[in-house]
Design an enzyme around this catalytic site. Sequence first.
Site, PDB file in Angstrom:
ATOM      1  N   GLY A  73      46.518   8.405-103.799  1.00 32.28           N
ATOM      2  CA  GLY A  73      45.402   7.300-103.492  1.00 32.28           C
ATOM      3  C   GLY A  73      46.409   6.709-101.930  1.00 32.28           C
ATOM      4  NE  ARG A  76      59.914  15.899 -92.632  1.00 34.45           N
ATOM      5  CZ  ARG A  76      59.064  17.220 -92.255  1.00 34.45           C
ATOM      6  NH1 ARG A  76      58.608  17.412 -94.017  1.00 34.45           N
ATOM      7  NH2 ARG A  76      58.221  18.431 -91.797  1.00 34.45           N
ATOM      8  NE  ARG A 111      53.318   8.766 -91.659  1.00 32.33           N
ATOM      9  CZ  ARG A 111      52.325   9.333 -92.233  1.00 32.33           C
ATOM     10  NH1 ARG A 111      52.507   9.432 -92.888  1.00 32.33           N
ATOM     11  NH2 ARG A 111      51.463  10.439 -92.358  1.00 32.33           N
ATOM     12  N   GLY A 112      58.163   9.610 -93.324  1.00 37.75           N
ATOM     13  CA  GLY A 112      59.064  10.361 -93.993  1.00 37.75           C
ATOM     14  C   GLY A 112      58.944  11.855 -92.394  1.00 37.75           C
ATOM     15  CG  ASP A 119      57.295   9.635 -87.246  1.00 35.44           C
ATOM     16  OD1 ASP A 119      56.887  10.569 -86.978  1.00 35.44           O
ATOM     17  OD2 ASP A 119      56.464   8.461 -87.650  1.00 35.44           O
ATOM     18  CD  GLU A 133      56.629   1.615 -98.520  1.00 31.43           C
ATOM     19  OE1 GLU A 133      56.572   2.663 -99.393  1.00 31.43           O
ATOM     20  OE2 GLU A 133      57.175   1.802 -97.107  1.00 31.43           O
TER      21      GLU A 133
END
Length: 844
Positions: free
Chosen positions: A88, A60, A55-56, A58, A122
């Site tokens: 989407g 990145r 999750r970017g 957090d 994912e």
Amino acid sequence: MPGEAKPVQSDVHMRDKAATRPNTKHFEEAHQPSSALKATSLNLERNYHVFLSFRGTDIRNNFLGHLYAALDQKGIYTYVDSEELRKGERITPALIKAIEDSRIAIIIFSEDYASSSWCLEEVEKIMECKEQRGLTVFPVFYKVEPKEVRTPRGSYRESMVKHDNKFGRDSEKVKRWKKALYDAGSLSGWDLNDKDEADSIKRIVQEISMQLDRMPLHVAKHPVGIYPRVVELESMLNLEADDVLMIGLWGQGGVGKTTLAKALYNDIFRGFEASCFLANVRETSKDSKDLVHLQEKLLSELLLGKGLTVFSVDGGINLIQDRLCRKKVLLVLDDVNDGKQLNVLAGEREWFGNGSRIIITTRDNHLLTFHGIDKDHIYKVKTLEDLEALELFNKHAFLRSKEIVIRRDLVDSALHYANGLPLALEVLGSFLCGRREKEWESALNKLAKSPDKTINDVLKLSYDGLEDYAKEIFLDIACFFKGRSIEDIIEVLNSCDFDTTIGVQVLVEKSLITKERETVQMHDLIQLMGMDIVKQECHDDPRRRSRLWLCEDVRDVLSGDMGTNAVKAIVLVLPTTEAIDIGPNAFTNMRRLRLLIMINVHNSFQGPICLPNELRWFQWPECPFTILKFSPGPKKLVRLDLCKSNIQVMVDQFKDFKNLKFLNFSECPSVVCMPDLDLTPNLEELDLHGCKNLERAHESVAYHAKLRLLNLKGCSNLYHLLDVLQSKNLQVLNLTGCSKLQRFPDIPDKLKGLEELYLRGTSIEELPASIENLVSLEKLNLIKCKKLANLPSSIYKLSNLERLILSGCSKLKKFPIMEDLSDLHSKMGFPKLVILRLEGCNLL
């Protein structure tokens, strides 16, 4: 992923675009039933070493960038997608493909990870690939506890509540996400709470590098015929069972044992905690130091890089037992040729954890048996079937030269030469690739004379490992006796003081010969290898070779009396009679000659011929020589077979022939007397059938201790056999056609040996009363004994008689009266008689 550091994002997309797109064929195959070929192709076609799920928002600008850079520096090709491009809530087919095309997935569970439905999609897909495709998955818990992910708790619980509200509390999608989080959170990974990130990244990269070392093996350029064999082996392995199982792949050199083992390994290794393929054990274990090195390598691979130092073989055994006894491992020991190798690398099943599988490839079947592997778990790797052989050959021979057209008969000749052996098909096909017809013809002509070195060197390894006696037996079979009956081969080679029975079995176990319908066979290339070994003893001079079997070589050596001490055996079998110039001293210098067989060989010289005392087996039908001469002293001859020759036989001819067991002078018109058998105390068979000028048997026959067979069939002038018969071991006496023989000898004592007596066509008028002493007689043939008028009543005491043939005994008018009927328990009256023939008798 949102907020991803630009350098990382830019670099990833550049690499992503440059990457080769996955082959659709292999992608589709991944959904078919498991197979070595499909799994191998799939694994090698995967585009990414690592797929990063995160999750970017957090991580990145810090952890992600550093982790990616560290992976990239190690040459680990990593997939990172960009959250800015997402549309989407469902992950795209391209992302699904990326996960499927990766070998390892790292899921970075950060505080806000579960808030993204994309991330949850994912992780669901990642766990599905773990289950179905063997994807290796590692979780990284970045400032969250593993239990927060599994349960879920904290931010993960809040996120899942939101997803419940959005999609419905009973939503199947949310249930799948929760299960995926639980399964992924339960995996072993890294917890980064309050830990140094740089040190953690270093450990992560180290572990990933080690996992990537567990790559599938290269199987073959063209793995033809592998798939159905892998299916058979997987069934034999019974992978669902928890026991520890050892299996063996056994076969001749070049037949594809290693190739098959690699394909099998590729198909199943991801189902084990650790795996190790120890290649070329034979080559890499010349002494105990090499075995220590192999133990270290085994431990290093099965303990996933946590190498241990092994100081001695015995210490290595203890380490293997101690460290692997609770670990489910796959171990392949390739090309084992010594029991010690197995004892120190995989001595007992108890050394390994439940579910472990040990696969051993070898050329030696007995090695597997000795190690406790039963025959149901020994897989014989056979040569390719005709269509498979053609396919493999074509793939190598016409790979880059499809425009060249080669005659079918040349292709057939090449296939015949290789005879289904994969190594030969590959080597020969590659050599002929791109060549014209003239070059094919020349190459095949050359191979008919001398084998290809690459193929020969592989096959010769099996020969090199034999003991000296087994090498001698192998070379004799390769040069002389392929296709002959096992019984004949044992008889011939035993005469040369070889332990042939065990020797033949060893050659079978070493995959050098096969037993087929009581005959000995071997692959054509193995036979050529054996012949080449003999030729290489002296390439240009057949006089200095141990064995001669080609007509031109025999002619060259014998015509000039040029034989040397090197020659041990000469076997020349010609299809039709051919003349060869042989002088009286042709064999004089061959002092080590032990075997001399000449079939359809004619020579005009008829005088005496000198033979060496070392000769054990002399077989020459229609031998042109009339007299045999040996040097003074003991002779080692075991068999003398000179049927249909003009050889002269004298009574005292065989003095010093103590080893002689078989003597055949059948159909020799010059034989007028029988030799004194007292001079040949070990004689077992005397064949004089068809010697029409023989008149008397020598009295030594009557008492001979070892004689088993006396064949005088067709000796039409034999009028006197013996006065008495006391040869205790005589089993077969054949007097068929001895038309002048009027009297059968007396049998003063019980003879337990004689089982078959043939008197057909003799002039015998009666049998002696002492016939009852032939207590073991089973067959008595008296066909056309036209002067036989009476049978003695004692004949009823032949309690083992099964066949009594009296057909054509025209003077026989009645059977004798059975005496001693009062003894009801006596074995009289032919209790075992099966056949009684009386046609042509004049019985009242």
